[in-house]
Design a protein around this motif. Structure first.
Motif, short mmCIF file in Angstrom:
data_model
loop_
_atom_site.label_atom_id
_atom_site.label_comp_id
_atom_site.label_asym_id
_atom_site.label_seq_id
_atom_site.Cartn_x
_atom_site.Cartn_y
_atom_site.Cartn_z
N ALA A 299 23.19 31.21 -8.61
CA ALA A 299 21.95 31.82 -9.47
C ALA A 299 21.00 31.99 -8.41
O ALA A 299 20.90 31.47 -7.16
CB ALA A 299 21.71 30.57 -10.48
N ALA B 261 19.69 28.64 -7.14
CA ALA B 261 20.73 28.07 -6.49
C ALA B 261 20.49 28.61 -5.14
O ALA B 261 20.66 27.90 -3.96
CB ALA B 261 22.13 28.18 -7.11
N GLY C 74 27.26 23.20 4.57
CA GLY C 74 28.46 22.54 3.92
C GLY C 74 28.39 23.41 2.41
O GLY C 74 28.38 24.79 2.67
N LYS C 75 28.39 22.92 1.27
CA LYS C 75 28.73 23.69 0.12
C LYS C 75 27.35 23.42 -0.93
O LYS C 75 26.62 22.57 -1.19
CB LYS C 75 29.85 23.09 -0.67
CG LYS C 75 30.90 23.04 0.07
CD LYS C 75 31.80 24.36 0.03
CE LYS C 75 32.39 24.69 -1.26
NZ LYS C 75 32.85 26.13 -1.23
N VAL C 76 27.21 24.71 -1.58
CA VAL C 76 26.12 24.39 -2.72
C VAL C 76 26.68 24.77 -3.86
O VAL C 76 26.29 24.92 -5.05
CB VAL C 76 24.83 25.42 -2.44
CG1 VAL C 76 24.32 25.08 -1.24
CG2 VAL C 76 25.56 26.86 -2.30
N HIS C 77 28.11 24.91 -4.07
CA HIS C 77 28.86 25.29 -5.37
C HIS C 77 30.33 24.54 -4.85
O HIS C 77 30.70 24.82 -3.89
CB HIS C 77 29.02 26.92 -5.56
CG HIS C 77 29.70 27.16 -6.79
ND1 HIS C 77 31.02 27.48 -6.75
CD2 HIS C 77 29.47 27.49 -8.13
CE1 HIS C 77 31.38 27.66 -8.11
NE2 HIS C 77 30.42 27.72 -8.87
N GLY C 78 30.95 24.38 -5.91
CA GLY C 78 32.50 23.62 -5.60
C GLY C 78 33.31 24.70 -5.25
O GLY C 78 34.30 24.16 -4.63
N PHE C 79 33.21 25.92 -5.40
CA PHE C 79 34.07 26.84 -4.91
C PHE C 79 33.16 27.98 -4.36
O PHE C 79 32.79 27.67 -3.19
CB PHE C 79 34.84 27.35 -5.95
CG PHE C 79 36.03 26.27 -6.45
CD1 PHE C 79 37.08 25.56 -5.72
CD2 PHE C 79 35.67 25.65 -7.62
CE1 PHE C 79 37.88 24.62 -6.15
CE2 PHE C 79 36.56 24.62 -8.21
CZ PHE C 79 37.53 24.19 -7.58
N TYR C 80 33.44 29.23 -4.79
CA TYR C 80 32.97 30.59 -4.07
C TYR C 80 31.79 30.86 -4.79
O TYR C 80 31.36 32.07 -4.56
CB TYR C 80 33.78 31.18 -3.90
CG TYR C 80 35.24 30.56 -2.88
CD1 TYR C 80 35.04 30.20 -1.55
CD2 TYR C 80 36.45 30.45 -3.53
CE1 TYR C 80 35.91 29.72 -0.64
CE2 TYR C 80 37.31 29.77 -2.76
CZ TYR C 80 37.16 29.25 -1.61
OH TYR C 80 38.28 28.69 -0.72
N GLY C 81 31.38 30.17 -5.80
CA GLY C 81 30.30 30.85 -6.69
C GLY C 81 30.90 31.73 -7.61
O GLY C 81 32.05 31.39 -8.09
N ASN C 82 30.01 32.49 -8.41
CA ASN C 82 30.19 33.03 -9.41
C ASN C 82 31.19 34.44 -9.37
O ASN C 82 30.53 35.51 -9.36
CB ASN C 82 29.19 33.42 -10.47
CG ASN C 82 28.82 32.06 -11.29
OD1 ASN C 82 29.55 31.24 -11.56
ND2 ASN C 82 27.34 32.17 -11.59
#
Lengths: 459, 442, 459, 442
Positions: C121, C124, C304-312
């Protein structure tokens, strides 16, 4: 208040330019020219001004307005279903397999020996059935002699029109006092000129023709055929089959019994089932299964075609999927709940219901009220009214078919709407509806001064 | 999720069923069925029930048995790209789950779209009346012949169709007129279009109805429409023109060439190839208003004086006039008409003309490319083409068609050495591959 | 009047039976139990009580409520798009190819050197940008020192919250009298503690920060980074690029600029673009193209990561398709028509618009009227009102963004709604809306006595 | 169809553009842009425009590059059959093209569905509060840790996650807490679930937050939830449970085991596999109401006294409280929540429990079948499984996984000799083929 974006006011005239010689082309084309955002708003707003099964109960008698499962739409929209009718049989085995599967399903449900899926609607099925009857009699050298079709007075209008389209004289059969076929009248009506009797069972009053075996005997003894109008088949699923009752020909309304959506008036499909005696006359082509797969074949004495190709293919996909989903249990329960719903609703409604025991639908009488006005007033209670003023055997008829998909709660709401209107004055119901998007629409003016296109509105 | 073990779409809980049975004073639902034992069905159909998931998987699997073939097929059923909004809108519940508009006060939305559809056809044909659908092109043609019978003052029994009309259509017409003492005959065509001299010979005062197509079944644009119209008129016969909304966006207006009725498949807009499922286009002159088959939507006013739409002139129809109705049609193709109307609106007048012009240019280009292939001559017919053309193959055409199918392309084999090839915006990107396949197999 | 079929009144409690030991399972579950026909009616009726872009104009300032093309939904619904995030890279080359393609599109549109698609988003994206700035300064040994983020007072609330989430102190920058960044105030605010300046351009008043190059110099000279909030990017398509103005980091709101639907509040996607200097810090993984196809790689100093996978993912599919559809011509024209529409609408509206020249949106002042009441009253004219009472620099702000998809006719309707309300009395607008499904809703009661589930309604 | 050469979705005709320009007293649209020349973009992006048809074909072609593989994948992203009505309803224009419900009087429909979604989660968790979405399970977990920071009276800096938590989630949590002086640590697991002794040792008074999952990332049903909850409680730490709506339909209620917060991916209902696109489930105790991140829908009344819904407690949110907001979230996953709510409603309570029980039985059956395959031992972990389990392979697991992929099946290689296999109603029909493939390659 929605002022339509797309209308006679939004047209643009474009000049036609072409690589063709001028004398082969038109000069211009004048049509609305809106952007996609405007179009979408237009149609979304229009849709919100339209009542459907998904917005509320739709108890139109004889129309069987069921819930239409959404998954069948997904199947019909699959790209594999989008095939051209001139594809080779080898390359569309999926399509032929589905058609064959639906033929087999319908044979079982109708108790018939063979089925054609070609007729694109119920009336087209009737007409195909008429042609089959004619071919049958002609094959026996009785084609010219048997020039009458017998139809009860309570039958659907399409029966009369389809018989007439086939060139037959219609012999109208008055109903007995109990609302069913009058056996004596039938005996009197049928004879060596009779090609067929067309019968709806349960009939349009929702009554089962208990004498169906005698009726069949009378017709068959006279050399005629018995035609089953499938409009009310929903009442019989799992409980009786036209083939077992002595019917020789029948049509199915897949948009009624098998929940393919009515789509604002179609497309439907009107498959026709026949007994072995008539199978050789079925429209061309039929599908059969062989060791090498599915193939078309032409019945020996086929009547030819009743549709330019294979009927309403995408509708047939939905019907097949619906039957596959429900199976014996689901279909049988559909009939049970449809009949229960009709009986329960009738019990709650204050209007008189002169004929019983009815099945999936009942015909109440509005008595002193005008049935059409009653219907208009029901709109104000946010429900769809029943079919009105028909069959004529009931005065000011309110022909009501809730189908199996309505809950008790919804039936209670429907009953409340009926009963509220029953208590209202003539003035109130004559000025109804008041709470709808459009108020009462002037039908007389529409017919006296027909304006059937934007062009007519310009003037 | 109710209805376990029964219809998944019947909402009754066991408690409600019991309550309702009590209300109607029945012990069981079976008591409500008044069916004599002797005709009771006590067996099973033998149809297993499935979950939605299982049904989807099974039917999708069945459909996947269809080979993935790029179609260059036409001859009366055509594929144009259908914009996504057509699906989005036509699948809206309020449209697809509604019935015929017998209560116009709560169905203004659908009525207005059908009025748009009628208006589209009136503009395309120049004729004053269009109904809101017949089943398909074949039944529309048949209904037109029956209309001729009703409106013609003098007698007349002969229905004349061009000899290159698809035989399926001829058969439908024969069936429809079989109850009316009419005879269906075909008249010669030449070069893919009407043989005017032959037609002149064929037409006489017993001729009721003359049919011609533009473009023809072979894809040729008819250049003698005026003459055909005049010929029919001279003998007091109805002139019926077969066409479709895309062709009509560019080609001569039917009204300008004397057409009395226009028929065809309007689903060339709005539907993908649907194994022949169509939309019977039916437009005619105002004089025939009271004899038109099918449903008509008209403009009127409501009690508040507002513009409103309604089905009108219903006294022509079967549910009122029964055996004296103008047709037996009841359920028609309304939802397809809605899709066609939306597709046409999305294109707009400019888009329609552009699409039609593309249908002139594409066959010209493809024919030229195929003509360069050794063993192929195209087009066989002179004149201008629309969407499709006939090609000559030195090899037997059925064999070439079969070889092409093995390469993933479908074309019509229409003669011993003739193929018919249809090209539109839908299959255009596959042209190079088709030409390459021709080079391989022809 | 729709009485919801699905509600706290339609629950059924079922006992839980399981092959698991009792102590591992719950005892029962109580939830509504409706049939599919009832559910469909429930949701169709609810939808009809909801306003969307497809039902009318939606000029919410800063929200960019465009028409959402329908074909992008079809693409996102394709079965090939339904893949699991742990699929091998080799087996999802289509997905990786599309992600790579969108990265490339956004690099060009933003004038950026690298793009991550992971933030789900806009906010995010902001937070990812904050983390990138932090990583950048830490890599230079200035992580602890640079603990401030400078944000103009007119910025979106998310800027402040995202900075705070990153652990930064927020330094609020007052606007100059012309509604733009006050260069003197900026000089005073930035320094050795400055990690970044977050800027929206055009700003929330619709004004282009004409001094952007000087702003960039001031921030960069102080060792800070320049962050571009992409909320208003629609105004600049084809005309200016954040990268060219000196921005180091930016986010895109694909649900605004690239017409992926807002879906009632999401999902959106907030891809982040950066200059080369920051590319090594981008979230893991990035997609790159090699001779062997597309592959993931981890940037050297990834945050690193800001979403558990690859975003929306499905939202990204729609954004890619939208950009591919419009191309240079379409995108540039979108900005042109968006700016034309805002200017035209402002001209028709009687309320004062204190700041100009604005671009894709303008902020009018309701003057003596309460802007929130004005909005409620506009509902009675069947349009969606603008964003109200923000930015605070305009008293009783009516922040209005018609976007490019509105026609002149619709803008005239909108203006008529504004102007009708402008002439109305306080009493009238305070009691609005009157013509909507729900009348004015009591917000105070909702907050004072929070009832957030059926369970709370039972009590 | 307007806008030729420009945006296909801008409706302006040239005449209208001219009229509007005149109204604003501008010669050209460019005059309206107040952008200094020095930062004007005068180049092109180099992006070609396409028709809708071309775009569809191109993007569909790109997606078709994905191999058609049957997925037996889980580990935080799951596939259950989504009934068609979810698509039908969620694609309705009024839902999908609406914005956040800042004007509740005209968005009652969406608000009511979000209220249904919150109510579903309240029933499933037994906790009093559920918000109407976070982005995904990872960010929901991170927000839970931040909630702990806000609500905990005493200090506390340690965030404890089980060591089998997906590393991606750990990374997200680390990033989210990085501005708050918290440290993220993992604690040992054993047999796929929490090693209670090790956790007991790990927890101290500086522990802010203890996270556990049920089922675990390895698919094992946690049997020590009470003990974990008590342990967290003893140290005044928040106990956060990770789960999902299907598991919660069957397994112990979080409230009954002392959970303070529940997080997870709620999109297991409502969405097909979407490459990780999810729906952050977030539910917590009533005490935390004023500290909850994200949007909340509450019931209220309108001026006519009717039940009505509205976003509430917005003073927690960024657009009002800015840097003191409980979260920076604005756009969330509302439309996914709508899909989840519809899917759950379609299943109903009985359907949810049945589906969940199937998720217990399927891995039991599949593990037993794979255990019979030579070279495979399954399940590796004791206890009960939900949807998935770890299997041991004598061959190196990455090689087995690659071989299976070549056969058309995707599984996780989670160790040198460990595969993880996930089975649901969605891939169940492919079980026999998967087992056969295992027999081939293992």
């Amino acid at each position: 208040e929605y002022e339509p974006l797309l209308s006679e006011k939004s047209t643009e005239e474009v000049e036609v330019e072409s690589s063709l010689p001028d004398d082969l082309t038109r000069d211009s084309l004048e049509l609305p020219d809106l952007s996609e955002p405007e179009l979408v708003r237009h149609y979304v707003r229009l849709s919100q001004q339209n009542y459907g099964v998904d917005t509320g109960p739709y108890p139109l008698g004889s129309c069987t307005m069921k819930y239409n499962p959404k998954f069948t739409e997904d199947l019909a929209a699959r790209p594999e279903a989008a095939v051209h009718p001139d594809r080779s049989e080898e390359s569309v085995q999926g399509t032929l397999g589905l058609l064959h599967g639906l033929q087999e399903q319908l044979k079982k449900i109708g108790g018939m020996d063979a089925v054609t899926l070609q007729p694109p609607a119920g009336a087209a099925g009737e007409f195909a059935g008429i042609l089959l009857a004619k071919a049958y009699h002609e094959s026996r050298g009785e084609g010219a002699q048997r020039d009458e079709i017998v139809i009860p007075d309570s039958a659907h209008g399409t029966n009369f029109a389809s018989a007439a389209l086939g060139g037959y004289d219609v012999v109208e059969l008055p109903s007995a006092d109990d609302g069913r076929v009058d056996l004596d009248a039938l005996e009197a009506a049928v004879g060596e000129n009779t090609a067929a009797l067309m019968l709806t069972n349960p009939n349009t009053l929702g009554l089962f023709e208990r004498d169906i075996e005698e009726i069949a005997d009378v017709v068959h003894d006279a050399g005629g055929l018995l035609y089953y109008d499938g409009a009310n088949l929903n009442a019989l699923l799992g409980r009786a089959r036209p083939g077992d009752m002595g019917f020789d020909i029948m049509h199915f309304n897949v948009h009624k019994t098998f929940a393919t959506p009515h789509g604002g008036g179609g497309p439907g499909a009107g498959p026709v089932g026949v007994t072995d005696d008539l199978a050789e006359f079925l429209p061309n082509p039929q599908v059969r299964e062989t060791d090498a797969g599915f193939e078309f074949f032409e019945p020996d004495s086929s009547i030819g075609k009743v549709h330019g190709f294979y009927g309403n293919w995408l509708v047939l996909v939905k019907a097949y999927a619906y039957i596959a989903r429900l199976g014996d249990d689901g279909l049988g329960d559909a009939a049970a709940k449809a009949v229960l719903n009709a009986n329960y609703l009738a019990e709650q409604v204050e209007y008189d219901v002169p004929f019983e025991p009815f099945h999936h639908e009942f015909v109440a009488s509005a008595g002193d009220q005008d049935a059409a006005d009653v219907a208009k007033r029901m709109l104000d209670y946010a429900v769809h009214p029943p079919t009105t003023k028909w069959p004529e055997i009931v005065s000011e008829a309110l022909m009501t078919e809730p189908t199996e998909v309505e809950s008790k709660r919804t039936l209670d709401q429907l009953a409340a709407a009926f009963n509220a209107v029953a208590d209202e004055s003539t003035e109130t119901i004559e000025s109804a509806p008041e709470r709808t998007t459009a108020r009462r629409i002037d039908q007389t003016e529409a017919a006296r001064n027909p304006r059937l296109s934007w062009h007519a509105l310009d003037n | 999720m109710s209805g376990a073990g029964g219809s998944p779409y019947a909402p009754h809980t066991p408690d409600e069923t019991a309550e309702m049975l009590a209300a109607v004073d029945a012990d069981s639902v079976e008591d409500l069925f008044d069916i004599p034992e002797s005709v009771r069905f006590t067996d099973e159909y033998g149809l297993d029930a499935r979950t939605e998931q299982e049904t989807r998987r099974e039917v999708a699997g069945l459909l996947a048995e269809n080979d993935d073939v790029t179609e260059f097929l036409g001859r009366g059923h055509y594929d144009h790209y259908v914009p996504s909004l057509v699906d989005t809108i036509s699948q809206r519940s309020e449209f697809i789950t509604s019935y015929t508009q017998y209560q116009p006060e709560i169905t203004q939305g659908f009525l207005q779209v059908l009025f748009e559809y009628q208006s589209l056809l009136v503009e395309l044909t120049g004729l004053e009346i269009a109904n809101c659908s017949m089943y398909d092109a074949a039944t529309a043609l048949a209904e037109a012949a029956l209309l001729a019978k009703r409106v013609r003052q003098a007698d007349g029994t002969r229905v004349l169709l061009p000899e290159n009309t698809r035989e399926e259509r001829v058969s439908v017409v024969e069936n429809y007129v079989s109850g009316n003492d009419l005879t269906v005959e075909t008249y010669p065509t030449e070069n893919g279009t009407v043989n005017l001299d032959a037609l002149r010979e064929a037409v006489d005062d017993d001729t009721l109805f003359v049919y011609a197509e533009n473009p023809s079944t072979e894809g040729v644009i008819e250049e003698s429409l005026h003459e055909i119209g005049a010929l029919a008129d001279d003998h007091d016969a109805l002139f019926c023109l077969g066409s479709d909304p895309v062709a009509l966006s560019l080609l001569q207006r039917p009204v300008d060439v004397g057409a009395d009725v226009v028929v065809g498949d309007a689903a060339v807009l709005g539907m993908p190839t649907s194994y022949g499922m169509g939309l019977g286009l039916f437009a005619c002159r105002e004089d025939f208003l009271r004899q038109v088959p099918g449903r008509l939507v008209g403009a009127s006013e409501d009690a508040a004086g507002k513009r409103a739409y309604t089905l009108t002139l219903q006294t022509r129809e079967q549910h009122i006039r029964r055996e004296r109705a103008t047709s037996n049609i009841c359920t028609n193709q309304a939802w397809v008409a809605l899709r066609t109307a939306i597709h046409a609106a999305q294109l707009g007048p400019g888009g329609l003309v552009d699409l039609a012009e593309q249908m002139v240019e594409l066959p010209r280009e493809l024919a030229a490319e195929l003509d360069d292939v050794r063993g192929v001559r195209a087009p066989v017919n002179d004149g201008h083409h629309f969407r499709e053309f006939v090609a000559h193959t030195d090899q037997p055409a059925p064999a070439v068609a079969a070889d092409l199918e093995a390469e993933g392309f479908a074309v019509h084999a229409v003669g011993d050495h003739e193929l018919q090839v249809c090209v539109t915006d839908a299959n255009e990107p596959a042209i190079p591959d088709l030409v390459a396949a021709f080079e391989e197999v022809a």
